[in-house]
Design an enzyme around this catalytic site. Structure first.
Site, PDB file in Angstrom:
ATOM      1  N   SER A   1      21.793 -13.991  -2.637  1.00 43.35           N
ATOM      2  CA  SER A   1      22.614 -15.062  -3.526  1.00 43.35           C
ATOM      3  C   SER A   1      22.992 -16.134  -2.613  1.00 43.35           C
ATOM      4  O   SER A   1      24.281 -16.275  -2.538  1.00 43.35           O
ATOM      5  CB  SER A   1      23.834 -14.207  -4.155  1.00 43.35           C
ATOM      6  OG  SER A   1      23.124 -13.451  -5.339  1.00 43.35           O
ATOM      7  N   PRO A   2      22.012 -16.883  -1.633  1.00 41.46           N
ATOM      8  CA  PRO A   2      22.779 -17.664  -0.639  1.00 41.46           C
ATOM      9  C   PRO A   2      23.439 -18.876  -1.299  1.00 41.46           C
ATOM     10  O   PRO A   2      24.123 -19.452  -0.644  1.00 41.46           O
ATOM     11  CB  PRO A   2      21.355 -18.028   0.094  1.00 41.46           C
ATOM     12  CG  PRO A   2      20.332 -17.952  -1.172  1.00 41.46           C
ATOM     13  CD  PRO A   2      20.847 -16.678  -1.784  1.00 41.46           C
ATOM     14  N   LEU A   3      23.108 -18.989  -2.555  1.00 42.50           N
ATOM     15  CA  LEU A   3      23.912 -20.273  -3.241  1.00 42.50           C
ATOM     16  C   LEU A   3      25.166 -19.868  -4.105  1.00 42.50           C
ATOM     17  O   LEU A   3      25.517 -20.640  -4.915  1.00 42.50           O
ATOM     18  CB  LEU A   3      22.904 -21.174  -4.089  1.00 42.50           C
ATOM     19  CG  LEU A   3      21.586 -21.638  -3.340  1.00 42.50           C
ATOM     20  CD1 LEU A   3      20.491 -22.061  -4.140  1.00 42.50           C
ATOM     21  CD2 LEU A   3      22.092 -22.671  -2.381  1.00 42.50           C
ATOM     22  N   GLY A   4      25.286 -18.674  -3.935  1.00 42.68           N
ATOM     23  CA  GLY A   4      26.473 -18.179  -4.765  1.00 42.68           C
ATOM     24  C   GLY A   4      26.233 -17.371  -6.022  1.00 42.68           C
ATOM     25  O   GLY A   4      27.091 -17.114  -6.748  1.00 42.68           O
TER      26      GLY A   4
ATOM     27  N   TYR B   1      13.847  -5.043 -10.243  1.00 38.77           N
ATOM     28  CA  TYR B   1      14.139  -6.598 -10.940  1.00 38.77           C
ATOM     29  C   TYR B   1      13.316  -6.534 -12.426  1.00 38.77           C
ATOM     30  O   TYR B   1      12.170  -7.046 -12.447  1.00 38.77           O
ATOM     31  CB  TYR B   1      13.469  -7.715  -9.907  1.00 38.77           C
ATOM     32  CG  TYR B   1      14.645  -7.735  -8.806  1.00 38.77           C
ATOM     33  CD1 TYR B   1      15.723  -7.110  -8.837  1.00 38.77           C
ATOM     34  CD2 TYR B   1      14.275  -8.701  -7.827  1.00 38.77           C
ATOM     35  CE1 TYR B   1      16.535  -7.330  -7.889  1.00 38.77           C
ATOM     36  CE2 TYR B   1      15.002  -8.754  -6.770  1.00 38.77           C
ATOM     37  CZ  TYR B   1      16.177  -8.112  -6.641  1.00 38.77           C
ATOM     38  OH  TYR B   1      17.141  -8.295  -5.409  1.00 38.77           O
TER      39      TYR B   1
ATOM     40  N   HIS C   1      17.964  -0.200  -1.049  1.00 46.58           N
ATOM     41  CA  HIS C   1      18.669  -1.282  -1.671  1.00 46.58           C
ATOM     42  C   HIS C   1      20.234  -1.373  -1.581  1.00 46.58           C
ATOM     43  O   HIS C   1      20.887  -2.388  -1.449  1.00 46.58           O
ATOM     44  CB  HIS C   1      18.402  -1.361  -3.272  1.00 46.58           C
ATOM     45  CG  HIS C   1      18.382  -2.747  -3.933  1.00 46.58           C
ATOM     46  ND1 HIS C   1      17.448  -3.184  -4.917  1.00 46.58           N
ATOM     47  CD2 HIS C   1      19.195  -3.937  -3.803  1.00 46.58           C
ATOM     48  CE1 HIS C   1      18.056  -4.224  -5.511  1.00 46.58           C
ATOM     49  NE2 HIS C   1      18.817  -4.875  -4.723  1.00 46.58           N
TER      50      HIS C   1
HETATM   51  N1  LIG Z   1      19.877  -7.069  -2.051  1.00 45.29           N
HETATM   52  C1  LIG Z   1      20.716  -7.328  -2.922  1.00 45.29           C
HETATM   53  O1  LIG Z   1      21.485  -6.395  -3.438  1.00 45.29           O
HETATM   54  C2  LIG Z   1      20.444  -8.446  -3.913  1.00 45.29           C
HETATM   55  C3  LIG Z   1      21.365  -8.744  -4.944  1.00 45.29           C
HETATM   56  C4  LIG Z   1      21.348 -10.088  -5.699  1.00 45.29           C
HETATM   57  C5  LIG Z   1      20.301 -11.017  -5.308  1.00 45.29           C
HETATM   58  N2  LIG Z   1      19.224 -10.606  -4.457  1.00 45.29           N
HETATM   59  C6  LIG Z   1      18.136 -11.488  -3.930  1.00 45.29           C
HETATM   60  O2  LIG Z   1      18.614 -12.832  -3.629  1.00 45.29           O
HETATM   61  C7  LIG Z   1      18.200 -13.780  -4.206  1.00 45.29           C
HETATM   62  C8  LIG Z   1      18.827 -15.007  -4.809  1.00 45.29           C
HETATM   63  O3  LIG Z   1      20.043 -14.638  -5.170  1.00 45.29           O
HETATM   64  P1  LIG Z   1      20.345 -15.193  -6.992  1.00 45.29           P
HETATM   65  O4  LIG Z   1      18.978 -15.397  -7.464  1.00 45.29           O
HETATM   66  O5  LIG Z   1      21.331 -14.232  -7.257  1.00 45.29           O
HETATM   67  O6  LIG Z   1      21.189 -16.528  -6.596  1.00 45.29           O
HETATM   68  P2  LIG Z   1      21.242 -17.666  -5.681  1.00 45.29           P
HETATM   69  O7  LIG Z   1      19.827 -17.803  -4.866  1.00 45.29           O
HETATM   70  O8  LIG Z   1      22.535 -17.857  -4.907  1.00 45.29           O
HETATM   71  O9  LIG Z   1      20.922 -18.877  -6.619  1.00 45.29           O
HETATM   72  C9  LIG Z   1      20.188 -19.207  -7.611  1.00 45.29           C
HETATM   73  C10 LIG Z   1      20.325 -20.091  -8.609  1.00 45.29           C
HETATM   74  O10 LIG Z   1      20.700 -21.468  -7.853  1.00 45.29           O
HETATM   75  C11 LIG Z   1      20.028 -22.469  -8.576  1.00 45.29           C
HETATM   76  N3  LIG Z   1      19.037 -23.263  -7.275  1.00 45.29           N
HETATM   77  C12 LIG Z   1      18.345 -22.619  -6.426  1.00 45.29           C
HETATM   78  N4  LIG Z   1      17.766 -23.681  -5.585  1.00 45.29           N
HETATM   79  C13 LIG Z   1      18.186 -24.855  -5.922  1.00 45.29           C
HETATM   80  C14 LIG Z   1      18.332 -26.214  -5.876  1.00 45.29           C
HETATM   81  N5  LIG Z   1      17.715 -26.621  -4.514  1.00 45.29           N
HETATM   82  N6  LIG Z   1      19.179 -27.091  -6.434  1.00 45.29           N
HETATM   83  C15 LIG Z   1      19.778 -26.855  -7.705  1.00 45.29           C
HETATM   84  N7  LIG Z   1      19.598 -25.311  -7.995  1.00 45.29           N
HETATM   85  C16 LIG Z   1      19.150 -24.470  -7.223  1.00 45.29           C
HETATM   86  C17 LIG Z   1      18.997 -21.830  -9.301  1.00 45.29           C
HETATM   87  O11 LIG Z   1      18.513 -22.590 -10.410  1.00 45.29           O
HETATM   88  P3  LIG Z   1      17.691 -22.404 -11.594  1.00 45.29           P
HETATM   89  O12 LIG Z   1      18.080 -21.256 -12.453  1.00 45.29           O
HETATM   90  O13 LIG Z   1      17.964 -23.620 -12.356  1.00 45.29           O
HETATM   91  O14 LIG Z   1      16.163 -22.335 -10.945  1.00 45.29           O
HETATM   92  C18 LIG Z   1      19.383 -20.419  -9.605  1.00 45.29           C
HETATM   93  O15 LIG Z   1      20.344 -20.431 -10.842  1.00 45.29           O
HETATM   94  C19 LIG Z   1      17.687 -12.780  -5.638  1.00 45.29           C
HETATM   95  O16 LIG Z   1      16.615 -13.338  -6.331  1.00 45.29           O
HETATM   96  C20 LIG Z   1      17.020 -11.490  -5.110  1.00 45.29           C
HETATM   97  O17 LIG Z   1      16.083 -11.646  -4.402  1.00 45.29           O
HETATM   98  C21 LIG Z   1      19.427  -9.245  -3.642  1.00 45.29           C
END
Ligand SMILES: NC(=O)c1ccc[n+]([C@@H]2O[C@H](COP(=O)([O-])OP(=O)(O)OC[C@H]3O[C@@H](n4cnc5c(N)ncnc54)[C@H](OP(=O)(O)O)[C@@H]3O)[C@@H](O)[C@H]2O)c1
Length: 293
Positions: free
Chosen positions: A212-215, A54, A132
């Site tokens: 990416s629980p929020l997409g 990261y 990973h």
């Molecule tokens: N294992 C893997 O291969 C892998 C791959 C990808 C990700 N991950 C992990 O999964 C985590 C989450 O995934 P992600 O960051 O891709 O996407 P995500 O959690 O699906 O979405 C994050 C986005 O949602 C917004 N958000 C979060 N909570 C919110 C709320 N309550 N109201 C409005 N908007 C909200 C954030 O806004 P703001 O930008 O405005 O804060 C951010 O833009 C990563 O940080 C990482 O740790 C793992």
């Protein structure tokens, strides 16, 4: 209090902070990163998810792990209550001038990176170390054997696999036994292809962590899928993101979510998702709306 669940030996929060947006491309800077982690911890979050990879392509490596270490050491709360998960097997690169996520699952690379992860996190033993992503050039079991060695040597207390199929989970289970405590796979209303692995982890009695629980933080591929979540959110007077996370957590007691955030406001809102009770009417609306692959 933020909803707690057992993640292997760790009593931690079912809603963790996904650290990735704080240190990859388009992050809002070091100060905002520290502020966001502190805000999450102050609000009761006890689970942080980071990775060796990261950091921004072409930039200093491991900035995510270093940010987590700095935030924890400057936080005045109970550090020993916080579980930190990291991952090895990816690194950042450029392909055609664009930032990319490349894989390196060679055992020697995984072992070197995990030791670097422990150093960057400032710990003797990593709480939860994930492999990973499978590297198509390396037999899966060879990569997982390296994770086995890292647990045996005490570099990690427990192990997980990420982006794994049912067959790969079974192979990892054979090698890691009870030290395999979690599978981290993509899962959200726009990504339900991994439902078979979610069901399988429940049968095995290990955690399923939705990434990416929020997409994802880039524009969702199919925003219409979130419409039912918006309707239920209106009924409860909460953000639709809370409804998404609550729906995921309702899939089983073994499910965890790690929403990413660029700023305190979004993670602070997400941490309330564990308080939301979805009734059968809500569930019917949501299940009807979610894509079934
Ligand atoms: N294992 C893997 O291969 C892998 C791959 C990808 C990700 N991950 C992990 O999964 C985590 C989450 O995934 P992600 O960051 O891709 O996407 P995500 O959690 O699906 O979405 C994050 C986005 O949602 C917004 N958000 C979060 N909570 C919110 C709320 N309550 N109201 C409005 N908007 C909200 C954030 O806004 P703001 O930008 O405005 O804060 C951010 O833009 C990563 O940080 C990482 O740790 C793992």
């Amino acid at each position: 209090m933020v909803l707690h669940r057992d993640l292997g030996p760790f009593d931690t929060t079912a809603i963790g902070l996904g650290e990735m947006p704080l240190t990859i491309e388009d992050n809002l800077g070091h100060g905002k990163g520290i502020e966001t982690i502190h805000a999450a911890l102050d609000a009761g979050c006890r689970h942080i998810d980071t990775a060796w990879a990261y950091y921004c392509s072409g930039g200093e490596e491991q900035t995510g792990e270093k940010l987590v270490a700095e935030a924890l050491s400057s936080w005045t709360g109970p550090r020993d209550e916080v579980s930190v998960a990291t991952k090895v097997g990816h690194y950042r690169n450029f392909t055609d001038g664009r930032p990319t996520w490349d894989v390196d699952g060679r055992p020697e690379s995984l072992i070197r990176h995990a030791k670097e992860s422990a150093l960057a996190l400032g710990v003797d033993s990593i709480d939860l170390l994930y492999f990973h992503r499978p590297d198509p050039r390396i037999p899966y079991r060879e990569s997982v054997e390296a994770i086995r060695q890292l647990v045996d040597e005490g570099v990690a207390r427990t192990a997980g696999v990420s982006n794994a199929s049912v067959e790969q989970i079974d192979a990892a289970r054979e090698i890691l036994g009870a030290d395999l405590i979690a599978v981290q796979n993509q899962f959200s209303p726009i990504w339900t292809e991994t439902a078979d692995t979610m069901a399988h982890t429940e049968e095995l009695g290990i955690a399923f962590v939705c990434w990416s629980p929020l997409g994802g933080f880039r524009k969702p591929k199919d925003d219409a899928v979130f419409e039912p979540f918006r309707r239920v959110a209106d009924r409860h007077g909460v953000s639709y993101q809370q409804v998404v996370l609550a729906w995921e957590l309702s899939q089983g007691e073994h499910v965890f979510v790690i929403p990413g955030a660029h700023r305190p406001q979004t993670i602070l809102d997400s941490l309330h998702a564990g308080d939301l009770r979805l009734d059968p009417d809500d569930q019917a609306v949501l299940e009807h709306g979610v894509r079934k692959d």
